[in-house]
Structures are given as C-alpha cells and as structure tokens.
Design an enzyme around this catalytic site. Structure first.
Site, PDB file in Angstrom:
ATOM      1  N   ASN A  12       0.860  -1.184   0.000  1.00 60.88           N
ATOM      2  CA  ASN A  12       0.000   0.000   0.000  1.00 60.88           C
ATOM      3  C   ASN A  12       0.892   1.229   0.000  1.00 60.88           C
ATOM      4  OD1 ASN A  12      -1.775   2.067   0.435  1.00 60.88           O
ATOM      5  ND2 ASN A  12      -2.495   1.355   2.446  1.00 60.88           N
ATOM      6  N   LYS A  14       0.135   4.241  -0.393  1.00 53.66           N
ATOM      7  CA  LYS A  14      -0.538   5.399   0.216  1.00 53.66           C
ATOM      8  C   LYS A  14      -0.309   6.655  -0.632  1.00 53.66           C
ATOM      9  CE  LYS A  14      -0.352   3.155   4.697  1.00 53.66           C
ATOM     10  NZ  LYS A  14      -0.231   3.333   6.172  1.00 53.66           N
ATOM     11  N   HIS A  96      -9.619   1.036   4.890  1.00 56.47           N
ATOM     12  CA  HIS A  96      -8.323   1.294   5.544  1.00 56.47           C
ATOM     13  C   HIS A  96      -8.522   2.265   6.714  1.00 56.47           C
ATOM     14  CE1 HIS A  96      -4.226   2.565   6.299  1.00 56.47           C
ATOM     15  NE2 HIS A  96      -3.879   1.435   5.710  1.00 56.47           N
ATOM     16  N   GLU A  98      -6.892   4.679   7.753  1.00 62.28           N
ATOM     17  CA  GLU A  98      -6.707   6.100   7.464  1.00 62.28           C
ATOM     18  C   GLU A  98      -7.964   6.695   6.835  1.00 62.28           C
ATOM     19  OE1 GLU A  98      -2.046   5.087   7.166  1.00 62.28           O
ATOM     20  OE2 GLU A  98      -3.163   5.399   5.309  1.00 62.28           O
ATOM     21  N   GLU A 166      -5.419  -4.852  10.505  1.00 64.08           N
ATOM     22  CA  GLU A 166      -4.395  -3.819  10.684  1.00 64.08           C
ATOM     23  C   GLU A 166      -4.706  -3.019  11.951  1.00 64.08           C
ATOM     24  OE1 GLU A 166      -4.300  -1.583   6.800  1.00 64.08           O
ATOM     25  OE2 GLU A 166      -2.448  -2.697   6.629  1.00 64.08           O
ATOM     26  N   GLY A 172       2.241   2.519  10.800  1.00 64.35           N
ATOM     27  CA  GLY A 172       3.128   3.672  10.680  1.00 64.35           C
ATOM     28  C   GLY A 172       3.855   4.049  11.947  1.00 64.35           C
ATOM     29  N   SER A 212       3.296  -1.922  10.475  1.00 64.87           N
ATOM     30  CA  SER A 212       4.745  -1.890  10.747  1.00 64.87           C
ATOM     31  C   SER A 212       5.467  -3.185  10.407  1.00 64.87           C
ATOM     32  CB  SER A 212       5.006  -1.491  12.208  1.00 64.87           C
ATOM     33  OG  SER A 212       4.600  -0.148  12.410  1.00 64.87           O
TER      34      SER A 212
HETATM   35  O1  LIG Z   1      -1.358   0.871   6.508  1.00 66.32           O
HETATM   36  C1  LIG Z   1      -0.726  -0.151   6.316  1.00 66.32           C
HETATM   37  C2  LIG Z   1       0.526  -0.490   7.084  1.00 66.32           C
HETATM   38  O2  LIG Z   1       1.398   0.619   7.049  1.00 66.32           O
HETATM   39  P1  LIG Z   1       2.873   0.447   7.706  1.00 66.32           P
HETATM   40  O3  LIG Z   1       3.441  -0.849   7.149  1.00 66.32           O
HETATM   41  O4  LIG Z   1       3.618   1.652   7.247  1.00 66.32           O
HETATM   42  O5  LIG Z   1       2.654   0.376   9.202  1.00 66.32           O
HETATM   43  N1  LIG Z   1      -1.103  -0.997   5.347  1.00 66.32           N
HETATM   44  O6  LIG Z   1      -2.243  -0.733   4.617  1.00 66.32           O
END
Ligand SMILES: O=C(COP(=O)(O)O)NO
Length: 250
Positions: A12, A14, A96, A98, A166, A172, A212
């Site tokens: 991803n 992003k 997701h 976010e 997740e 992150g 992560s």
């Molecule tokens: O959002 C994430 C994970 O992000 P990280 O690996 O940067 O924690 N995957 O969709």
C-alpha cells in the site's frame, strides 16, 4: 499459514511517490525474485496507476487504494470501479484505517463500497482493526467483528475478498503487533466467519496482517498458522525489502 489458497501480500503505497521514485521502485520489483505461491499486488496513488500498470511485471497485480460506492457520475473527486477496471486494476483496498479515522468513512458506507466493487468484478482487500484505546479497553474483538459484519451485510460473496487485520496502533508507528497478538485476532476473525458465514469461507479466505511489517519482523509473523500474508505500508516503498516480505509469506 492457514487458508487453502495462495498467500497474499499487498504493498500500500498510500499518498507517496513521484514519477521518478515510482520508476525506480518498479524497476526494483521487476528484478526481484518472488516466490511463486504468493499473490502480490501493489497499490499506487491513482495518478500513477497507468505508469505502474504499463511498466511492472505481470507477476504483480495492481490495486487501487479506494473506489466510489456506485457507478460514476456527478461525484467530484471520486474514482469509479468502472474507471479502475478500464485501467487494468484488479483489486481495491477498502476500509483502511486512514479512511475510517482521518477521512471519516463509516462501516456501512465501506461495506456498500465493497459490495459494489465485488459485484463489478474487483477483488477487495477488506481492512479491519482497532484503535489503541479500544484494545486497552478490551474491545478488539468487538470492533473487528462489527467491521466484519458491515462487510458481510453488503457483499454478494466472499470469493474475491482478502481480509487485512491492521491494528491502528501498529500502522506507521514501528510498534508491530507481536506474532501472538496478531494470531489471536486472526483466529477470532476466522472463527467469526465460520459462525456467521460458512466453514468453507473461513477455511479458504486469506487473512493478512498489516502494521509496521518490515524485512526484520515478517518471518516471525509469517510462522503463525492464521497469518496468510501481509498488507505493507512504509516497507513496500523499498523494493528489495518488499520482496523480502513477499518471500517470507510462504
Ligand atoms: O497501513 C498499512 C501499514 O502501514 P505500515 O506498514 O507503514 O505500518 N497498510 O495498509
């Protein structure tokens, strides 16, 4: 590793990248040796989908990071499933954290997006996961099951869905879930599917972990029976490290 299908690893990207950085990343991915029994997708920002689709090995499929809830039209700023398919996109990440916690998308809306994307032939990477305060309050399972139910209420079938657990507190942050923490939730998710959908869906679906993941911790996570792959953020922007993660998921 459970599930009877292939393993699945998504990158991803992003809201990251430039034409030049993505060209380098694709070049690194094209030269990487990837285990045959892992399905691999990358999710570029919309504006780079064509660049990636036209330059990446066909060993790697393209995912979008979002899609509109229905047919296109007067929805400024949105991208429709039909338009994504027109550009060779095969998957879409939905739910997701976010988009849930920054953009404010709600469970029902996300479920409807998934139902529409699946009905139009896209695969869906369905994201679930709890906030730190929800985990600390002992509500991890409640939150994940509520998010799962919103998908279950809207999808026409589970054939083309990958579930991505997740934990928001791991995304992150560098604070990856322990293999035991992740396995515990994956088992609970598979159990929920068995009880609320079917034993067959529960045994076949890929449940992947994100939060992560990196080249140093992926192997220990991959050893867990119910972790069927990964959804990788930051580490997916580094081709060689993403390849290491892909190859650990077997
Ligand atoms: O959002 C994430 C994970 O992000 P990280 O690996 O940067 O924690 N995957 O969709």
């Amino acid at each position: 590793m459970a599930g009877t299908g292939k393993f699945f690893v998504g990158g991803n990207w992003k809201c990251n990248g430039t034409k030049d950085s993505i060209s380098k990343l694709v070049s690194d991915l094209n030269s990487a040796k990837l285990e045959a029994d892992v399905d691999v997708v990358v999710a570029p920002p919309f504006v780079y989908i064509d660049q990636v689709k036209n330059s990446i090995t066909d060993r790697i499929e393209i995912s979008a990071q979002n899609s509109w809830v229905g047919k296109g039209g007067a929805f400024t700023g949105e991208i429709s499933v039909e338009q994504l398919k027109d550009h060779g996109v095969k998957w879409v990440i939905l739910g997701h954290s976010e988009r849930r916690h920054i953009i404010g998308e709600k469970d029902e809306f996300i479920g409807k997006k998934a139902g529409y994307a699946l009905s139009e032939g896209l695969g869906v990477i369905a994201c679930i996961g709890e906030l730190l305060e929800e985990r600390e309050a002992g509500k991890t399972f409640d939150v994940c099951f509520q998010q799962l139910k919103a998908f279950a209420d809207a999808v026409p079938s589970w054939d083309n869905i990958v579930i991505a657990y997740e934990p928001v507190w791991a995304i992150g942050t560098g604070k990856v879930a322990t293999p035991q923490q992740a396995q515990e939730v994956h088992v609970a998710v598979r159990g929920w599917l068995k009880n609320n959908v079917s034993a067959e869906v529960a045994s076949k679906i890929r449940i992947i972990y994100g939060g992560s993941v990196n080249g140093g911790n992926c192997a220990e996570l991959a050893k867990q029976e119910d972790i069927d792959g990964f959804l990788v953020g930051g580490a997916s922007l580094k081709g060689p490290e993403f390849a290491t993660i892909v190859n650990s998921a077997t």
